[in-house]
Structure formats: C-alpha cells, structure tokens
Design an enzyme around this catalytic site. Sequence first.
Site, PDB file in Angstrom:
ATOM      1  N   ASN A  49       9.784  14.169  32.452  1.00 14.45           N
ATOM      2  CA  ASN A  49       8.508  13.746  31.868  1.00 14.45           C
ATOM      3  C   ASN A  49       7.371  14.713  32.203  1.00 14.45           C
ATOM      4  O   ASN A  49       6.204  14.373  32.028  1.00 14.45           O
ATOM      5  CB  ASN A  49       8.136  12.351  32.385  1.00 14.45           C
ATOM      6  CG  ASN A  49       9.183  11.319  32.017  1.00 14.45           C
ATOM      7  OD1 ASN A  49       9.799  11.393  30.962  1.00 14.45           O
ATOM      8  ND2 ASN A  49       9.404  10.357  32.898  1.00 14.45           N
ATOM      9  N   HIS A 138       7.424  -1.641  29.220  1.00 18.79           N
ATOM     10  CA  HIS A 138       8.109  -1.120  30.406  1.00 18.79           C
ATOM     11  C   HIS A 138       8.390  -2.220  31.444  1.00 18.79           C
ATOM     12  O   HIS A 138       7.626  -3.201  31.553  1.00 18.79           O
ATOM     13  CB  HIS A 138       7.220  -0.044  31.038  1.00 18.79           C
ATOM     14  CG  HIS A 138       7.870   0.746  32.119  1.00 18.79           C
ATOM     15  ND1 HIS A 138       7.622   0.522  33.450  1.00 18.79           N
ATOM     16  CD2 HIS A 138       8.768   1.755  32.058  1.00 18.79           C
ATOM     17  CE1 HIS A 138       8.324   1.384  34.170  1.00 18.79           C
ATOM     18  NE2 HIS A 138       9.027   2.148  33.349  1.00 18.79           N
ATOM     19  N   GLU A 182       2.341  -0.604  25.247  1.00 14.79           N
ATOM     20  CA  GLU A 182       2.299   0.818  25.592  1.00 14.79           C
ATOM     21  C   GLU A 182       1.690   1.542  24.398  1.00 14.79           C
ATOM     22  O   GLU A 182       1.778   1.039  23.269  1.00 14.79           O
ATOM     23  CB  GLU A 182       3.721   1.341  25.851  1.00 14.79           C
ATOM     24  CG  GLU A 182       4.361   0.675  27.043  1.00 14.79           C
ATOM     25  CD  GLU A 182       5.801   1.146  27.315  1.00 14.79           C
ATOM     26  OE1 GLU A 182       6.162   2.278  26.977  1.00 14.79           O
ATOM     27  OE2 GLU A 182       6.553   0.336  27.875  1.00 14.79           O
ATOM     28  N   SER A 186       8.230   4.209  25.995  1.00 15.31           N
ATOM     29  CA  SER A 186       8.925   5.163  26.867  1.00 15.31           C
ATOM     30  C   SER A 186      10.351   5.449  26.451  1.00 15.31           C
ATOM     31  O   SER A 186      10.879   6.514  26.751  1.00 15.31           O
ATOM     32  CB  SER A 186       8.902   4.654  28.308  1.00 15.31           C
ATOM     33  OG  SER A 186       9.612   3.437  28.410  1.00 15.31           O
ATOM     34  N   ASP A 211      -0.853   0.721  28.154  1.00 16.92           N
ATOM     35  CA  ASP A 211      -0.194   1.629  29.097  1.00 16.92           C
ATOM     36  C   ASP A 211      -0.018   2.984  28.410  1.00 16.92           C
ATOM     37  O   ASP A 211       0.728   3.104  27.432  1.00 16.92           O
ATOM     38  CB  ASP A 211       1.170   1.021  29.477  1.00 16.92           C
ATOM     39  CG  ASP A 211       2.002   1.913  30.390  1.00 16.92           C
ATOM     40  OD1 ASP A 211       1.856   3.151  30.322  1.00 16.92           O
ATOM     41  OD2 ASP A 211       2.825   1.380  31.155  1.00 16.92           O
ATOM     42  N   HIS A 214       2.910   7.737  28.720  1.00 20.09           N
ATOM     43  CA  HIS A 214       3.533   8.875  28.019  1.00 20.09           C
ATOM     44  C   HIS A 214       2.598   9.539  27.022  1.00 20.09           C
ATOM     45  O   HIS A 214       3.004  10.477  26.338  1.00 20.09           O
ATOM     46  CB  HIS A 214       4.821   8.418  27.340  1.00 20.09           C
ATOM     47  CG  HIS A 214       5.828   7.950  28.337  1.00 20.09           C
ATOM     48  ND1 HIS A 214       6.646   8.813  29.040  1.00 20.09           N
ATOM     49  CD2 HIS A 214       6.097   6.704  28.818  1.00 20.09           C
ATOM     50  CE1 HIS A 214       7.392   8.119  29.877  1.00 20.09           C
ATOM     51  NE2 HIS A 214       7.080   6.841  29.769  1.00 20.09           N
ATOM     52  N   LYS A 242       3.589  12.265  35.206  1.00 16.03           N
ATOM     53  CA  LYS A 242       4.318  12.737  34.023  1.00 16.03           C
ATOM     54  C   LYS A 242       3.611  14.002  33.525  1.00 16.03           C
ATOM     55  O   LYS A 242       3.774  15.051  34.141  1.00 16.03           O
ATOM     56  CB  LYS A 242       4.405  11.611  32.988  1.00 16.03           C
ATOM     57  CG  LYS A 242       5.142  10.378  33.569  1.00 16.03           C
ATOM     58  CD  LYS A 242       5.408   9.326  32.541  1.00 16.03           C
ATOM     59  CE  LYS A 242       5.790   7.983  33.142  1.00 16.03           C
ATOM     60  NZ  LYS A 242       6.868   7.958  34.114  1.00 16.03           N
TER      61      LYS A 242
HETATM   62  C1  LIG Z   1       5.530   3.120  30.143  1.00 16.23           C
HETATM   63  C2  LIG Z   1       5.619   3.305  31.610  1.00 16.23           C
HETATM   64  N1  LIG Z   1       4.762   2.651  32.401  1.00 16.23           N
HETATM   65  C3  LIG Z   1       4.809   2.774  33.741  1.00 16.23           C
HETATM   66  C4  LIG Z   1       5.727   3.601  34.348  1.00 16.23           C
HETATM   67  C5  LIG Z   1       5.767   3.698  35.845  1.00 16.23           C
HETATM   68  O1  LIG Z   1       5.063   4.825  36.256  1.00 16.23           O
HETATM   69  P1  LIG Z   1       5.363   5.504  37.669  1.00 16.23           P
HETATM   70  O2  LIG Z   1       6.530   6.396  37.453  1.00 16.23           O
HETATM   71  O3  LIG Z   1       4.107   6.224  38.005  1.00 16.23           O
HETATM   72  O4  LIG Z   1       5.671   4.407  38.624  1.00 16.23           O
HETATM   73  C6  LIG Z   1       6.612   4.324  33.579  1.00 16.23           C
HETATM   74  C7  LIG Z   1       7.596   5.223  34.241  1.00 16.23           C
HETATM   75  O5  LIG Z   1       8.509   5.719  33.724  1.00 16.23           O
HETATM   76  C8  LIG Z   1       6.570   4.175  32.174  1.00 16.23           C
HETATM   77  O6  LIG Z   1       7.434   4.807  31.385  1.00 16.23           O
END
Ligand SMILES: Cc1ncc(COP(=O)(O)O)c(C=O)c1O
Length: 396
Positions: A49, A138, A182, A186, A211, A214, A242
């Site tokens: 990522n 997520h 989101e 993801s 969120d 990405h 990321k």
């Molecule tokens: C959409 C989404 N939110 C939150 C997270 C969590 O983030 P972190 O890796 O900083 O814990 C991810 C991680 O892959 C994600 O894809």
Amino acid sequence: MDASLDTLLQGSLAALSEANRLRRLRPWHWHNGTLHDANGRALIDASSNDYLGLSQHPLVKTRAAEWAVRHGAGAPASRLVTGTRDITLAVEEKLAAFKRCEAALLFSSGFQANATVIPALAGVGSDGTAIFSDELNHASMVHGCRAARVKTQVFRHGDLDHLDQLLCQQSGNPERKLILTESVFSMDGDRADLPALVQLAERHGAALYVDEAHATGVLGPEGRGLAAECRGVDVVMGTLGKAFGAFGAYIAGSRALIDYLVNRCPGFIYTTALPPAVLGAIDAALDLVPGMDPERARLAQNSQRLRDVLAQRNYDTLGSSTQIIPAVIGSEKDALAAAQRLEDAGVLAVAIRPPTVPEGTSRLRFALGSALDEASMQHLLMTVATHLPPHPLKAG
Ligand SMILES: Cc1ncc(COP(=O)(O)O)c(C=O)c1O
C-alpha cells in the site's frame, strides 16, 4: 489448562488449513527499494500500500531519523500526560491544513482509530445512535460498530437506494444517525459516491464518517482525498502507513469533533503518543504529497493498463477505478494457486480470501505503486498475460 488450550488452537488451525484459509507470516526484505523474498530473489511488488513509494523516499527517511535523534526514540507517555510535544501539535495542524479541515488528531493506527472513534461518536448525546454501515467496510469499522453496542444496519455495498430505505425506516425515531463508508474500498478498489452520500445524509439529518485510508495521498485535489472534493463530510479518517509511507492515522474535522475525541475516545486517551521518528516521516510526506500529481497520474495510467490486461483474460475487476485492482478468482485454492504462479514468475500479488472478502470471491488483490518503473510495469503486465489462465467461469 495450557495443553487443552493448545489442543483447541491446533484444531482450529487444522480446520483453517483444510479450508485453504490458513495464513502464515512470511519474511520480506527491501533492498534499495526492491522487494526480495527469504531466498534473496527480487520480486515485483504488486501488493503493497506504499502507493507513492514514500516509505523509501530520502526526505521521509532522513526526517524520521533526524527527529528521532533530536527528540528521542519514543514518546514518554500518552498524549494527555506528557506525550504531546510541540512537533505533535505542529504535525496535526499541518494535517488539518492538508485535509482542509479545522482540526486533526493523530492516532496510532487506522484500526485503532476506527475501532474506538466510532463507539465514542455513538456515545454522544442522550438519544442514542443508529449506525448505517456499507457491507464492505473494513474490519476495523465493523469492530467499531460492535464495540459501540448500538443498532447497526448494514446497507448493500454502494447501494444508496438501500441506504435511503433504511434511513427512512429510522425516521421518527429519536436516535441520531451515523453513516459509515470508505471512500476507496480496500478490497474492491471502487469509490463511494461521496457527493450523493452527503446529500442523502443531509436529507436524513445523519452524520457522515468517511474512511480515506486508500484515497489519502492518491486521489482528490493534490492527493487530499475524495472528501476534499465535496463539502459535508463530518468525520474524515485516514491512514499514514499507506500512501504517506509512514505509520499511524488521523481523524480530521471540526474543532468540536477533535476536542470531543481528546476527552471521550479511549483509543486516543489510553495509549502512548506517536514517536518522533514517525512524526518526522509524516511531516516530510506532508511536504511531498501535494506536489506528486505526476506520480498520481502515472499510477492511474498503470492501474488502467493492468485492468485492461485482466479484462482481456476475462477477470472481473469489480468496480475498481483506482490503484487497488482485484482479479476475482473464486475458490481459496484457485486464488492461492494463481498467486503462486505469478510469484514463480517474479510478481508478488497476494491472494485474499474469506473472511477478508465474501465467500466465493477469493481473489488476487493487486495494489500498485507509482514507484514501479516502466520496465517493471511491462514485466508485470506480461506476466499476468502469460501466467494467469483465462478466467474459467467466463472463458469461451
Ligand atoms: C479501509 C481501511 N481502514 C483502516 C485500515 C487500518 O489502518 P492501519 O493499517 O493504519 O491500522 C485499513 C488497513 O488496511 C484499511 O484498509
């Protein structure tokens, strides 16, 4: 007691293995910015990522090192004790300016932010909260909804008519409404229709939580995320591990939102502050990201090239329109076999299986980065074209 726990654990692991769902940790090495496996073999990384290659950027690495030397290796305490430094507040101000929000608050990780901010927000006021969550949100948001212990309704992925119906059913009830989505999903790499979600939220008097894990750094004006393109998102969450190439996460929004979380969010209050090296890396990434439009354009172009090659092989890339490109395969076993074929040919594209994705949709999840040079990109496309068989379900 220990023996019987181990017996249970071993049974559970055996069941996962039987279903081709067992996960194992593999060691990787990065040497001069290139990914190598445990045998020292270089692979084209199509699974990370680090979308802008910033984890390897000289300015990001140098500032991380400098800030560690100047300020220390660790933070001495949680933020409300002695963990807040002038550099912490300065980075938060810079983040808020980047996100074009009144204020921002750093978190240790995106998981921690979603898992604890959502219950904190659900707990505000005396009328209770009803949550509406996209079905592909997520795991950290799902966790947050469960921890909130309030009524959570799941709407079909991206289906705003369904969301509208659920919100209508809730009208007249005293609970406040909170919609979770989101901006870039993801595992599917598609985008939420944020302007339509904002309108819907406004019509139903709901708050909107987005969120941007990405999208941050990759999409929107100067990489500020998709929420920066439309007014009306109440809570913006994003990650810094990321596209920012660093670590941690943030919540951005109004001053009242941030002040509330400082007082009421356990995942912020009861944890040690981010260390100076991480703050330095974030600070440097904030200097670099707005000026990376050429990298973002190349990333978008390369993503389209990969989608085109996958489409020629009959793979469903779902609604992907971003740097995350799924190639849906179906069974866990076939997805693992496809990943192994690519890896044998020098390309790392990790297989993603349930419960991360729905049953029957195991897939290769390609995640491209702008640091892939043209030679690597051509090798990747050629490998996909020659080593992935045409998708059997759709073929001829
Ligand atoms: C959409 C989404 N939110 C939150 C997270 C969590 O983030 P972190 O890796 O900083 O814990 C991810 C991680 O892959 C994600 O894809």
